[in-house]
Design an enzyme around this catalytic site. Structure first.
Site, PDB file in Angstrom:
ATOM      1  CD1 TRP A 104      -4.471   0.611   1.227  1.00  0.00           C
ATOM      2  CD2 TRP A 104      -3.790   1.970  -0.429  1.00  0.00           C
ATOM      3  NE1 TRP A 104      -3.529   1.474   1.745  1.00  0.00           N
ATOM      4  CE2 TRP A 104      -3.096   2.308   0.767  1.00  0.00           C
ATOM      5  CE3 TRP A 104      -3.527   2.697  -1.591  1.00  0.00           C
ATOM      6  CZ2 TRP A 104      -2.159   3.345   0.804  1.00  0.00           C
ATOM      7  CZ3 TRP A 104      -2.601   3.731  -1.541  1.00  0.00           C
ATOM      8  CH2 TRP A 104      -1.922   4.047  -0.354  1.00  0.00           C
ATOM      9  CG  ASP A 177      -3.292  -3.679  -3.881  1.00  0.00           C
ATOM     10  OD1 ASP A 177      -2.221  -4.224  -3.551  1.00  0.00           O
ATOM     11  OD2 ASP A 177      -3.593  -2.505  -3.582  1.00  0.00           O
ATOM     12  CE  LYS A 201       1.997  -1.949   2.010  1.00  0.00           C
ATOM     13  NZ  LYS A 201       2.251  -0.646   2.605  1.00  0.00           N
TER      14      LYS A 201
HETATM   15  N1  PMP Z   1      -2.235  -1.000  -2.005  1.00  0.00           N
HETATM   16  C1  PMP Z   1      -2.094  -1.321  -0.717  1.00  0.00           C
HETATM   17  C2  PMP Z   1      -2.919  -2.432  -0.153  1.00  0.00           C
HETATM   18  C3  PMP Z   1      -1.179  -0.624   0.089  1.00  0.00           C
HETATM   19  O1  PMP Z   1      -1.034  -0.940   1.375  1.00  0.00           O
HETATM   20  C4  PMP Z   1      -0.404   0.404  -0.491  1.00  0.00           C
HETATM   21  C5  PMP Z   1       0.633   1.174   0.288  1.00  0.00           C
HETATM   22  N2  PMP Z   1       0.448   1.350   1.598  1.00  0.00           N
HETATM   23  C6  PMP Z   1      -0.614   0.714  -1.833  1.00  0.00           C
HETATM   24  C7  PMP Z   1      -1.513  -0.012  -2.564  1.00  0.00           C
HETATM   25  C8  PMP Z   1       0.166   1.800  -2.511  1.00  0.00           C
HETATM   26  O2  PMP Z   1       1.460   1.369  -2.676  1.00  0.00           O
HETATM   27  P1  PMP Z   1       2.626   2.294  -3.242  1.00  0.00           P
HETATM   28  O3  PMP Z   1       2.874   3.326  -2.207  1.00  0.00           O
HETATM   29  O4  PMP Z   1       3.748   1.314  -3.392  1.00  0.00           O
HETATM   30  O5  PMP Z   1       2.182   2.846  -4.529  1.00  0.00           O
END
Ligand code: PMP
Length: 366
Positions: A104, A177, A201
């Site tokens: 991520w 994030d 989550k």
């Molecule tokens: N950052 C992290 C740490 C994540 O776990 C996720 C989704 N699994 C995201 C970003 C992306 O999130 P979204 O699908 O809501 O755009």
């Protein structure tokens, strides 16, 4: 009641049963409203009360100081990758420093590159994303005067988490994030210029992202950022510039109420999360011949426990047998394979006990 599986999904993940039951009980007709949360105006008294309570509960749970605004935004954490990069100016060609401890963080960096000068400050990609930098290591890796530093507090795919709020010098804006460990533990929000988290989550259903933004960031947003990507649009209109995701915010409000009233706050939540994670990690440590944990000990995630078995064939059998026993969502992310047990706030200790009992039995039979 309808049978429910033990849900180890990485996100959207399990929600607290009382929250689902309350949303269900009121789905057709909210008391005092006579209509569903799915069909009322976002400008009506009921929803204004909901969004106000959602913010108040978040402020109380996270101890958010008055210097920070709480914004509800659509577009997921992925859109925050772009919003951060577009809203925090890189004046004088200063670059943004990205600390990449997993998939991520790498995605956040890739978006930031599109918006201005960016630098990869630290990564352990070549070692397979097994840890976060230590305090000294982090301080040494960042530049003297970057526009901001971006970290990912918990890497959901690799199962790598900072044990505490990362520390950078006060003069440097710290951006995080915090999607996959949001509300799982107390955090020092005062240290962050921006902390954002997709709700799906620990905080609620998909569809809403919480961004906690310090006032001085709002004061320095560059001109010509498109309206819906400008943090000030949300701050100036109480997140009601256009239609917000009403139902997602409603359920998020119920989750924060549950955290406050049923759990007793984030210290108590952290204690439960530590106990749950320790059960699984202890088991990995006891049976190293069959279960090999991915993350370094000091960077082990309390939310996503990742591990391998000796062969992919055994991993497939593990997932299939767990599934048959009512435990789902254990397959690792498609990009890394292996096993991932996501044990978010709503996973009860009994669910983790079932998993560890299964893991013991699987090891003996192998
Ligand atoms: N950052 C992290 C740490 C994540 O776990 C996720 C989704 N699994 C995201 C970003 C992306 O999130 P979204 O699908 O809501 O755009």
């Amino acid at each position: 009641m309808t049978e429910r599986i033990v849900n180890f999904s990485a996100g959207p993940g399990a929600l607290p049963l009382p929250v689902l039951q309350e949303a269900q009980a009121n789905l057709v007709s909210l008391p005092g409203v006579g209509a569903s949360a799915l069909e009322v105006s976002h400008r009506g008294a009921w929803f204004l009360g909901v969004i106000e309570e959602a913010e108040a509960n978040l402020r109380a749970l996270l101890d958010i100081p008055s210097s920070h605004r709480v914004l509800f935004i659509q577009g997921g954490a992925t859109m925050q990758f772009s919003m951060v990069a577009m809203n925090l100016p890189r004046s004088g060609q200063r670059h943004a420093d990205y600390v990449v401890s997993g998939t991520w963080g790498a995605k956040a960096l890739a978006e930031a590159v599109r918006a201005g000068p960016t630098r990869l400050a630290w990564t352990d990609k070549d070692e397979g994303y097994t840890r976060v930098p230590g305090t000294e290591e982090l301080l040494e890796s960042i530049d003297a005067d970057p526009a901001y530093v971006h970290v990912t507090t918990n890497e959901t795919i690799q199962g790598v988490e900072y044990p505490d709020t990362p520390i950078v010098p006060d003069r440097i804006p710290l951006v995080a994030d915090g999607s996959s460990d949001f509300l799982s533990r107390p955090i020092d929000i005062g240290r962050y210029a921006v902390l954002y988290a997709g709700a799906q989550k620990n905080a609620g259903p998909a569809g809403v992202t919480v961004a906690i933004v310090r006032e001085d960031v709002l004061a320095r947003v560059p001109d010509r950022v498109p309206t819906m990507l400008d943090y000030r649009t949300y701050a100036d209109h109480e997140s009601l510039y256009n239609t917000p995701p009403v139902f997602s915010i409603y359920v998020l409000m119920l989750v924060t109420r549950w955290l406050r009233d049923e759990i007793g706050g984030l210290e108590a939540m952290l204690e439960q999360n530590r106990a749950k994670a320790a059960m699984v990690y202890d088991l990995l440590d006891t049976l190293p011949d069959i279960y090999r944990g991915h993350a370094d000990r000091d960077s082990r995630s309390l939310m996503n426990v990742t591990f391998r078995l000796p062969t992919e064939d055994l991993e497939r059998r593990f997932v299939a047998e767990a599934d048959a026993a009512g435990m789902v969502g254990l397959k690792g992310h498609r990009s890394v394979g292996g096993i991932r047990a996501s044990i978010y706030n709503a996973m009860p200790l009994a669910g983790v006990e079932r998993l560890t009992a299964f893991m013991r039995a699987f090891a003996s039979a192998t």
